[in-house]
Design a protein around this motif. Sequence first.
Motif, PDB file in Angstrom:
ATOM      1  N   MET A 188       0.844  -1.184   0.000  1.00  0.00           N
ATOM      2  CA  MET A 188       0.000   0.000   0.000  1.00  0.00           C
ATOM      3  C   MET A 188       0.884   1.240   0.000  1.00  0.00           C
ATOM      4  O   MET A 188       1.923   1.282   0.653  1.00  0.00           O
ATOM      5  N   ASP A 189       0.459   2.251  -0.743  1.00  0.00           N
ATOM      6  CA  ASP A 189       1.203   3.501  -0.834  1.00  0.00           C
ATOM      7  C   ASP A 189       0.256   4.648  -0.517  1.00  0.00           C
ATOM      8  O   ASP A 189      -0.845   4.716  -1.064  1.00  0.00           O
ATOM      9  N   TYR A 190       0.672   5.536   0.379  1.00  0.00           N
ATOM     10  CA  TYR A 190      -0.105   6.745   0.641  1.00  0.00           C
ATOM     11  C   TYR A 190       0.481   7.828  -0.248  1.00  0.00           C
ATOM     12  O   TYR A 190       1.602   8.295  -0.030  1.00  0.00           O
ATOM     13  N   THR A 191      -0.251   8.224  -1.270  1.00  0.00           N
ATOM     14  CA  THR A 191       0.331   9.091  -2.286  1.00  0.00           C
ATOM     15  C   THR A 191      -0.726  10.029  -2.854  1.00  0.00           C
ATOM     16  O   THR A 191      -1.854  10.095  -2.361  1.00  0.00           O
ATOM     17  N   ILE A 192      -0.350  10.761  -3.891  1.00  0.00           N
ATOM     18  CA  ILE A 192      -1.278  11.634  -4.596  1.00  0.00           C
ATOM     19  C   ILE A 192      -1.256  11.277  -6.076  1.00  0.00           C
ATOM     20  O   ILE A 192      -0.213  10.915  -6.631  1.00  0.00           O
ATOM     21  N   ILE A 193      -2.417  11.375  -6.712  1.00  0.00           N
ATOM     22  CA  ILE A 193      -2.526  11.136  -8.151  1.00  0.00           C
ATOM     23  C   ILE A 193      -3.409  12.223  -8.747  1.00  0.00           C
ATOM     24  O   ILE A 193      -4.238  12.812  -8.058  1.00  0.00           O
ATOM     25  N   GLY A 194      -3.203  12.495 -10.041  1.00  0.00           N
ATOM     26  CA  GLY A 194      -4.028  13.499 -10.693  1.00  0.00           C
ATOM     27  C   GLY A 194      -3.255  14.297 -11.723  1.00  0.00           C
ATOM     28  O   GLY A 194      -2.058  14.072 -11.953  1.00  0.00           O
ATOM     29  N   ASP A 195      -3.945  15.246 -12.353  1.00  0.00           N
ATOM     30  CA  ASP A 195      -3.355  16.056 -13.422  1.00  0.00           C
ATOM     31  C   ASP A 195      -2.098  16.788 -12.985  1.00  0.00           C
ATOM     32  O   ASP A 195      -1.117  16.865 -13.733  1.00  0.00           O
ATOM     33  N   ALA A 196      -2.117  17.359 -11.785  1.00  0.00           N
ATOM     34  CA  ALA A 196      -0.968  18.146 -11.323  1.00  0.00           C
ATOM     35  C   ALA A 196       0.290  17.280 -11.242  1.00  0.00           C
ATOM     36  O   ALA A 196       1.394  17.746 -11.542  1.00  0.00           O
ATOM     37  N   VAL A 197       0.124  16.031 -10.852  1.00  0.00           N
ATOM     38  CA  VAL A 197       1.270  15.108 -10.784  1.00  0.00           C
ATOM     39  C   VAL A 197       1.816  14.856 -12.181  1.00  0.00           C
ATOM     40  O   VAL A 197       3.031  14.934 -12.425  1.00  0.00           O
ATOM     41  N   ASN A 198       0.921  14.556 -13.112  1.00  0.00           N
ATOM     42  CA  ASN A 198       1.350  14.270 -14.481  1.00  0.00           C
ATOM     43  C   ASN A 198       1.997  15.484 -15.138  1.00  0.00           C
ATOM     44  O   ASN A 198       3.017  15.366 -15.829  1.00  0.00           O
ATOM     45  N   ILE A 199       1.407  16.664 -14.921  1.00  0.00           N
ATOM     46  CA  ILE A 199       1.943  17.878 -15.545  1.00  0.00           C
ATOM     47  C   ILE A 199       3.319  18.216 -14.984  1.00  0.00           C
ATOM     48  O   ILE A 199       4.235  18.579 -15.726  1.00  0.00           O
ATOM     49  N   ALA A 200       3.490  18.100 -13.665  1.00  0.00           N
ATOM     50  CA  ALA A 200       4.804  18.383 -13.067  1.00  0.00           C
ATOM     51  C   ALA A 200       5.869  17.475 -13.656  1.00  0.00           C
ATOM     52  O   ALA A 200       6.990  17.910 -13.942  1.00  0.00           O
ATOM     53  N   GLN A 201       5.519  16.219 -13.856  1.00  0.00           N
ATOM     54  CA  GLN A 201       6.479  15.268 -14.430  1.00  0.00           C
ATOM     55  C   GLN A 201       6.813  15.628 -15.873  1.00  0.00           C
ATOM     56  O   GLN A 201       7.977  15.574 -16.288  1.00  0.00           O
ATOM     57  N   ARG A 202       5.785  16.031 -16.645  1.00  0.00           N
ATOM     58  CA  ARG A 202       6.027  16.419 -18.046  1.00  0.00           C
ATOM     59  C   ARG A 202       6.864  17.701 -18.129  1.00  0.00           C
ATOM     60  O   ARG A 202       7.741  17.829 -18.982  1.00  0.00           O
ATOM     61  N   LEU A 203       6.591  18.655 -17.234  1.00  0.00           N
ATOM     62  CA  LEU A 203       7.361  19.905 -17.261  1.00  0.00           C
ATOM     63  C   LEU A 203       8.816  19.655 -16.897  1.00  0.00           C
ATOM     64  O   LEU A 203       9.715  20.288 -17.457  1.00  0.00           O
ATOM     65  N   GLU A 204       9.038  18.746 -15.971  1.00  0.00           N
ATOM     66  CA  GLU A 204      10.421  18.406 -15.626  1.00  0.00           C
ATOM     67  C   GLU A 204      11.152  17.858 -16.847  1.00  0.00           C
ATOM     68  O   GLU A 204      12.313  18.194 -17.094  1.00  0.00           O
ATOM     69  N   SER A 205      10.481  17.012 -17.617  1.00  0.00           N
ATOM     70  CA  SER A 205      11.125  16.434 -18.803  1.00  0.00           C
ATOM     71  C   SER A 205      11.394  17.491 -19.877  1.00  0.00           C
ATOM     72  O   SER A 205      12.296  17.327 -20.708  1.00  0.00           O
ATOM     73  N   LEU A 206      10.627  18.593 -19.841  1.00  0.00           N
ATOM     74  CA  LEU A 206      10.840  19.673 -20.809  1.00  0.00           C
ATOM     75  C   LEU A 206      12.098  20.493 -20.516  1.00  0.00           C
ATOM     76  O   LEU A 206      12.569  21.228 -21.386  1.00  0.00           O
ATOM     77  N   THR A 207      12.616  20.404 -19.309  1.00  0.00           N
ATOM     78  CA  THR A 207      13.765  21.236 -18.937  1.00  0.00           C
ATOM     79  C   THR A 207      14.948  21.002 -19.869  1.00  0.00           C
ATOM     80  O   THR A 207      15.692  21.934 -20.178  1.00  0.00           O
ATOM     81  N   ARG A 208      15.136  19.768 -20.330  1.00  0.00           N
ATOM     82  CA  ARG A 208      16.263  19.476 -21.238  1.00  0.00           C
ATOM     83  C   ARG A 208      16.056  20.135 -22.598  1.00  0.00           C
ATOM     84  O   ARG A 208      16.986  20.719 -23.166  1.00  0.00           O
ATOM     85  N   LYS A 209      14.846  20.043 -23.112  1.00  0.00           N
ATOM     86  CA  LYS A 209      14.573  20.586 -24.448  1.00  0.00           C
ATOM     87  C   LYS A 209      14.697  22.100 -24.468  1.00  0.00           C
ATOM     88  O   LYS A 209      15.128  22.691 -25.460  1.00  0.00           O
ATOM     89  N   LEU A 210      14.279  22.738 -23.369  1.00  0.00           N
ATOM     90  CA  LEU A 210      14.271  24.199 -23.316  1.00  0.00           C
ATOM     91  C   LEU A 210      15.508  24.777 -22.635  1.00  0.00           C
ATOM     92  O   LEU A 210      15.608  25.991 -22.465  1.00  0.00           O
ATOM     93  N   SER A 211      16.424  23.912 -22.226  1.00  0.00           N
ATOM     94  CA  SER A 211      17.658  24.344 -21.553  1.00  0.00           C
ATOM     95  C   SER A 211      17.361  25.199 -20.322  1.00  0.00           C
ATOM     96  O   SER A 211      18.048  26.180 -20.039  1.00  0.00           O
ATOM     97  N   ARG A 212      16.314  24.820 -19.611  1.00  0.00           N
ATOM     98  CA  ARG A 212      15.924  25.485 -18.363  1.00  0.00           C
ATOM     99  C   ARG A 212      15.829  24.443 -17.265  1.00  0.00           C
ATOM    100  O   ARG A 212      15.174  23.409 -17.434  1.00  0.00           O
TER     101      ARG A 212
END
Length: 364
Positions: free
Chosen positions: A263-287
């Motif tokens: 069992m995991d006590y965690t959070i799920i939802g759009d904000a989680v997915n978006i944060a992960q996608r934005l992190e992956s964008l840091t390489r492409k945008l050099s930020r």
Amino acid sequence: MKRLTYISKFSRPLSSQEIEAIGAISRKNNQKQNITGVLLCTQGIFFQIMEGEEETIDKLYEKILRDDRHIDILGLNTEHDLKERLFPDWSMQTINLDENQDFIIKPIRALLLTLNESYRILEKYTQPTIVNIISNGINPLLVTPRKVEKIVLFSDIVSFSTLVEKLPCEEIVAILNKYFTICTDPIVARGGEINKFIGDCVMAYFSAEQADEAIQASLDILSEVEKLRSDAPEGSPLRVLYNGIGLAQGEVIEGNIGSYVKMDYTIIGDAVNIAQRLESLTRKLSRSLIFSLPIKNSTSASWDFVKLGQCKVKGKEELIEIYSIDNKITSLPSNNIQMAGEISHYLDEIKKQRIGESEPNFRF
């Protein structure tokens, strides 16, 4: 009726007389409130079982949590709707096991010490929310899921797969431990919570009112990573340690998610997915730091925002407006492909150098 069991450590050494005084005061107060139980003490540890009406026990436990004689208080068990007491004749029997040398006391003392050590070890592998829930005498398995507004932070290492491919496993673990410590300290210091480590990724979250704290924690992390690079000696893989951070805000589901095995006590939802996608964008945008418009709109401090435009993220039809902070530490030296090549080349040179040495030299 309710029964609550907890264990804690002395905040300072207590004499036998002080322990006796604690017991005497407890008995006197508990008799007035119809509370019964037992308090065991050994080698700097309190172990207490107390039973009585639910509201009365809750108030007493709140008082214990504020008592400066206790630290590292951890609720072990909470039982509700009881019909009978275990200690009907003890308003609070206090037993100092260190003062008793009876043969039967030795295994009890060893049991309590082992129990305390085991729970402290498990505490390191459990996220703070669960520890807090348990410490407050609540069974986390009974906590119902809820929808809440959160700021989610994702941070991971640039070209981590290259590091894994080219460095010994002991060195990889040492790098990860340094990196996780760098991430954890600012997040916790700014009021956030580490949710989990996923490979080289840190997932954390803040309350919806902590946008400024989330941004500052991100800048603190990037600053510490930069310092680690600059302080590392020539030939250390830490000189090519970079990371990216994504922040997003939105409604998530918080609660117990898993199976009967894990069992995991965690959070799920759009904000989680978006944060992960934005992190992956840091390489492409050099930020090295990218966050969404809701984060910007939730801030109250004065920041030098940099608008990076709009982007399409996986799983979302509409474009997302993204930002960073105008600061040198939020800029990566090059894009993903260039950085990957430069990091790979640097690690190859380290490998050649080490092959030429008689012994490995992991310099941290």
